[in-house]
Structures are given as structure tokens and as C-alpha cells.
Design a protein around this motif. Structure first.
Motif, PDB file in Angstrom:
ATOM      1  N   ASN A   4       0.853  -1.182   0.000  1.00  0.00           N
ATOM      2  CA  ASN A   4       0.000   0.000   0.000  1.00  0.00           C
ATOM      3  C   ASN A   4       0.890   1.233   0.000  1.00  0.00           C
ATOM      4  O   ASN A   4       1.768   1.367   0.848  1.00  0.00           O
ATOM      5  CB  ASN A   4      -0.902  -0.006   1.235  1.00  0.00           C
ATOM      6  N   PRO A   6       0.459   5.060   0.482  1.00  0.00           N
ATOM      7  CA  PRO A   6      -0.553   6.051   0.851  1.00  0.00           C
ATOM      8  C   PRO A   6      -0.365   7.368   0.095  1.00  0.00           C
ATOM      9  O   PRO A   6       0.745   7.720  -0.286  1.00  0.00           O
ATOM     10  CB  PRO A   6      -0.328   6.254   2.350  1.00  0.00           C
ATOM     11  N   SER A   7      -1.455   8.074  -0.071  1.00  0.00           N
ATOM     12  CA  SER A   7      -1.386   9.412  -0.643  1.00  0.00           C
ATOM     13  C   SER A   7      -0.813  10.355   0.404  1.00  0.00           C
ATOM     14  O   SER A   7      -0.680  10.003   1.577  1.00  0.00           O
ATOM     15  CB  SER A   7      -2.788   9.870  -1.051  1.00  0.00           C
ATOM     16  N   LYS A   8      -0.496  11.555  -0.002  1.00  0.00           N
ATOM     17  CA  LYS A   8       0.010  12.541   0.945  1.00  0.00           C
ATOM     18  C   LYS A   8      -1.027  12.791   2.048  1.00  0.00           C
ATOM     19  O   LYS A   8      -0.697  12.849   3.226  1.00  0.00           O
ATOM     20  CB  LYS A   8       0.330  13.844   0.208  1.00  0.00           C
ATOM     21  N   THR A   9      -2.285  12.892   1.646  1.00  0.00           N
ATOM     22  CA  THR A   9      -3.364  13.093   2.614  1.00  0.00           C
ATOM     23  C   THR A   9      -3.495  11.879   3.527  1.00  0.00           C
ATOM     24  O   THR A   9      -3.685  12.018   4.734  1.00  0.00           O
ATOM     25  CB  THR A   9      -4.699  13.372   1.896  1.00  0.00           C
ATOM     26  N   GLY A  10      -3.361  10.685   2.957  1.00  0.00           N
ATOM     27  CA  GLY A  10      -3.429   9.459   3.755  1.00  0.00           C
ATOM     28  C   GLY A  10      -2.311   9.401   4.786  1.00  0.00           C
ATOM     29  O   GLY A  10      -2.525   8.993   5.924  1.00  0.00           O
ATOM     30  N   LYS A  11      -1.108   9.836   4.381  1.00  0.00           N
ATOM     31  CA  LYS A  11       0.023   9.846   5.303  1.00  0.00           C
ATOM     32  C   LYS A  11      -0.201  10.870   6.414  1.00  0.00           C
ATOM     33  O   LYS A  11       0.050  10.585   7.597  1.00  0.00           O
ATOM     34  CB  LYS A  11       1.313  10.165   4.522  1.00  0.00           C
TER      35      LYS A  11
END
Length: 136
Positions: A4, A6-11
């Protein structure tokens, strides 16, 4: 297991969630510090906290919802991220100090054994002086 990325927002969401976990754990530990059953558990009852933490609805929140939640707690995202960084820095320092202390104890024990050898005891240790830790 799947990979997986992650996107920047997810991180950012993950870091913010971890900061909230730390904040909640420190409060949980403070509020329950006199609980005898927690004192007897490994890590002061973190397992009990973790079970409750994982069941909390906060894990279903999106990043914008987490930001609103944080604002409702009167924190900024930056404050929580700094608190998280300080927590891990303090933890790393504590772990390093414990490792150095254990190493010093180990070195002292080896030194004591070497001193006995040098002082003509030829490795013979009186029964009352025997320390099992010197074997390892």
C-alpha cells in the motif's frame, strides 16, 4: 499482504491519528495511574488501552473530519504533530539511555571477572560470590 502506498493526505491522516493516540494514551495512563490492575500489566495496561483505542470511531474519520475533531479539542494539527515528534524523541532517548545503562552494567560485570582473574584467583569464584550473569 498487499503493498500500500498512501497518498500525501493518507500519510498526514495516519500521522495525525497516531498523535491523537499518543495524546489519548498519556491521558488514559494519567487518569488510571492508581488502578492496581493496570499497574500489574505489562506496559502499564497499554493492551487494555489499545483494545479501546482500536474500537473507537475515530478510525472511521477522514482527514478533514480528523482536522475538525482536532480543532474541537482546541489543538492545531501542527501542535499535535510536534507533540508526537517530542514523544518519539523522548522515547528514543529513554531507550538509548537504558541500552547504555545495560551495557555499562554488563561491562562492569566483565570487568569484575577480569579483575579477579588478574588478582590471581584463576577464575575460581567463591560459591557465595557466584553471579550467573557473568556466564553470558
Amino acid at each position: 499482504m498487499a503493498i500500500n502506498i498512501p497518498s500525501k493526505t493518507g500519510k498526514k491522516r495516519s500521522i495525525l491519528l497516531d498523535a491523537l493516540r499518543i495524546l489519548a494514551w498519556e491521558d488514559y495512563r494519567s487518569v488510571n495511574k492508581e488502578e492496581i490492575k493496570l499497574k500489574k500489566l505489562k506496559f502499564g495496561g497499554y493492551e487494555m488501552f489499545e483494545e479501546e483505542w482500536k474500537a473507537d470511531d475515530i478510525h472511521n474519520m477522514t482527514y478533514p473530519e480528523l482536522l475538525d475533531f482536532v480543532k474541537g479539542l482546541e489543538f492545531t494539527e501542527g501542535e499535535l504533530i510536534n507533540m508526537r515528534a517530542n514523544y518519539y524523541a523522548k522515547k528514543a532517548k529513554s531507550n538509548a539511555m537504558a541500552k547504555m545503562e545495560n551495557q555499562a552494567i554488563s561491562n562492569n560485570q566483565r570487568g569484575n571477572y577480569a579483575d579477579r582473574l588478574q588478582n590471581g584467583q584463576n577464575g575460581h569464584v567463591e560459591e557465595h560470590e557466584f553471579d550467573v550473569s557473568e556466564l553470558f
